[in-house]
Design a protein around this motif. Sequence first.
Motif, short mmCIF file in Angstrom:
data_model
loop_
_atom_site.label_atom_id
_atom_site.label_comp_id
_atom_site.label_asym_id
_atom_site.label_seq_id
_atom_site.Cartn_x
_atom_site.Cartn_y
_atom_site.Cartn_z
N PRO A 2 0.81 -1.22 0.00
CA PRO A 2 0.00 0.00 0.00
C PRO A 2 0.84 1.28 0.00
O PRO A 2 0.47 2.28 -0.60
CB PRO A 2 -0.83 -0.08 1.28
CG PRO A 2 -0.62 -1.42 1.85
CD PRO A 2 0.56 -2.04 1.18
N HIS A 3 2.00 1.23 0.65
CA HIS A 3 2.85 2.42 0.71
C HIS A 3 3.58 2.65 -0.61
O HIS A 3 3.84 3.79 -1.00
CB HIS A 3 3.83 2.32 1.88
CG HIS A 3 3.12 2.14 3.18
ND1 HIS A 3 2.09 2.96 3.60
CD2 HIS A 3 3.26 1.21 4.15
CE1 HIS A 3 1.64 2.55 4.78
NE2 HIS A 3 2.33 1.48 5.13
N PHE A 4 3.87 1.56 -1.33
CA PHE A 4 4.38 1.69 -2.70
C PHE A 4 3.35 2.45 -3.53
O PHE A 4 3.68 3.43 -4.20
CB PHE A 4 4.65 0.31 -3.30
CG PHE A 4 4.89 0.33 -4.78
CD1 PHE A 4 6.17 0.51 -5.29
CD2 PHE A 4 3.83 0.19 -5.68
CE1 PHE A 4 6.40 0.54 -6.66
CE2 PHE A 4 4.05 0.22 -7.05
CZ PHE A 4 5.33 0.40 -7.54
N ASP A 5 2.11 1.99 -3.48
CA ASP A 5 1.04 2.63 -4.24
C ASP A 5 0.85 4.09 -3.84
O ASP A 5 0.70 4.96 -4.70
CB ASP A 5 -0.28 1.88 -4.05
CG ASP A 5 -0.28 0.51 -4.71
OD1 ASP A 5 0.50 0.30 -5.67
OD2 ASP A 5 -1.06 -0.36 -4.27
N ARG A 6 0.86 4.36 -2.54
CA ARG A 6 0.67 5.74 -2.07
C ARG A 6 1.80 6.64 -2.51
O ARG A 6 1.57 7.78 -2.93
CB ARG A 6 0.55 5.77 -0.54
CG ARG A 6 -0.81 5.34 -0.03
CD ARG A 6 -0.97 5.45 1.49
NE ARG A 6 -0.30 6.58 2.08
CZ ARG A 6 0.59 6.48 3.09
NH1 ARG A 6 0.93 5.31 3.58
NH2 ARG A 6 1.14 7.56 3.59
N LEU A 7 3.04 6.15 -2.41
CA LEU A 7 4.19 6.96 -2.82
C LEU A 7 4.13 7.26 -4.31
O LEU A 7 4.40 8.37 -4.75
CB LEU A 7 5.51 6.26 -2.46
CG LEU A 7 6.79 6.97 -2.88
CD1 LEU A 7 6.84 8.40 -2.36
CD2 LEU A 7 8.01 6.18 -2.40
N LEU A 57 10.04 2.90 -8.50
CA LEU A 57 10.26 4.00 -7.54
C LEU A 57 11.63 4.63 -7.72
O LEU A 57 11.80 5.82 -7.47
CB LEU A 57 10.07 3.53 -6.10
CG LEU A 57 8.64 3.18 -5.70
CD1 LEU A 57 8.58 2.84 -4.22
CD2 LEU A 57 7.66 4.31 -6.03
N ARG A 58 12.59 3.86 -8.12
CA ARG A 58 13.91 4.44 -8.39
C ARG A 58 13.81 5.41 -9.58
O ARG A 58 14.41 6.48 -9.56
CB ARG A 58 14.92 3.34 -8.68
CG ARG A 58 16.31 3.88 -8.98
CD ARG A 58 17.25 2.76 -9.31
NE ARG A 58 18.18 2.60 -8.22
CZ ARG A 58 19.05 1.63 -8.14
NH1 ARG A 58 19.09 0.69 -9.05
NH2 ARG A 58 19.88 1.56 -7.14
N ALA A 59 13.06 5.04 -10.59
CA ALA A 59 12.92 5.88 -11.79
C ALA A 59 12.08 7.12 -11.53
O ALA A 59 12.43 8.21 -11.97
CB ALA A 59 12.32 5.06 -12.93
N TYR A 60 10.96 6.96 -10.82
CA TYR A 60 10.00 8.06 -10.73
C TYR A 60 9.94 8.77 -9.38
O TYR A 60 9.32 9.82 -9.27
CB TYR A 60 8.61 7.55 -11.10
CG TYR A 60 8.54 7.04 -12.52
CD1 TYR A 60 9.07 7.79 -13.57
CD2 TYR A 60 7.96 5.83 -12.82
CE1 TYR A 60 9.03 7.34 -14.87
CE2 TYR A 60 7.90 5.36 -14.13
CZ TYR A 60 8.43 6.12 -15.14
OH TYR A 60 8.38 5.66 -16.44
N ARG A 61 10.55 8.18 -8.34
CA ARG A 61 10.50 8.81 -7.02
C ARG A 61 11.86 8.87 -6.35
O ARG A 61 11.96 9.02 -5.14
CB ARG A 61 9.51 8.08 -6.11
CG ARG A 61 8.06 8.15 -6.56
CD ARG A 61 7.53 9.57 -6.57
NE ARG A 61 6.15 9.64 -7.02
CZ ARG A 61 5.79 9.90 -8.28
NH1 ARG A 61 6.69 10.11 -9.22
NH2 ARG A 61 4.52 9.94 -8.61
N LYS A 62 12.93 8.71 -7.11
CA LYS A 62 14.30 8.80 -6.61
C LYS A 62 14.54 7.89 -5.40
O LYS A 62 15.23 8.26 -4.46
CB LYS A 62 14.66 10.24 -6.25
CG LYS A 62 14.64 11.19 -7.41
CD LYS A 62 15.02 12.58 -6.95
CE LYS A 62 14.92 13.58 -8.07
NZ LYS A 62 15.17 14.93 -7.60
#
Length: 144
Positions: A14-19, A78-83
């Motif tokens: 869920p936190h992956f999705d939220r981030l 997340l590495r690509a889009y959220r550093k």
Amino acid sequence: VKLWAKHVDLEVAPHFDRLLSAHDAEARVQARSDLMQGLALFEAAMAPESEGPFFLGDDFSMADIALAPWWLRVISVLRAYRKFDPGAHPRLQVWYEAVEARPSFQRTTVDPERLIEEFSGFADLEESAQFRRVSGSSLVRGRS
């Protein structure tokens, strides 16, 4: 082991999705913190690396299966889009190398570049440092 598989469902996914989907900085900070905490708890519960690379040491388990697809998404999307920096979780990095080496994982995994492309709708100029969407469906490495 079932408890830790459930932990992935409640404290990682869920936190992956939220981030990924949060639009404002404050929500992203909170989601990142929650994800980091969920990953840190999982990592702390793992057997010591000296006993083997997997959650239970030498034994590959349901806990490993539960986290593997999410960790792949974390280290690619997340590495690509959220550093996101996976270096904060060294035990998980060792674990993932062992998971990646398994033939069953190799046969069923999704190409990280495909995941990045599929989640490209979540890219934004602020967070996407290494990948940017170009015309059509192609991805180009570079600075935004």
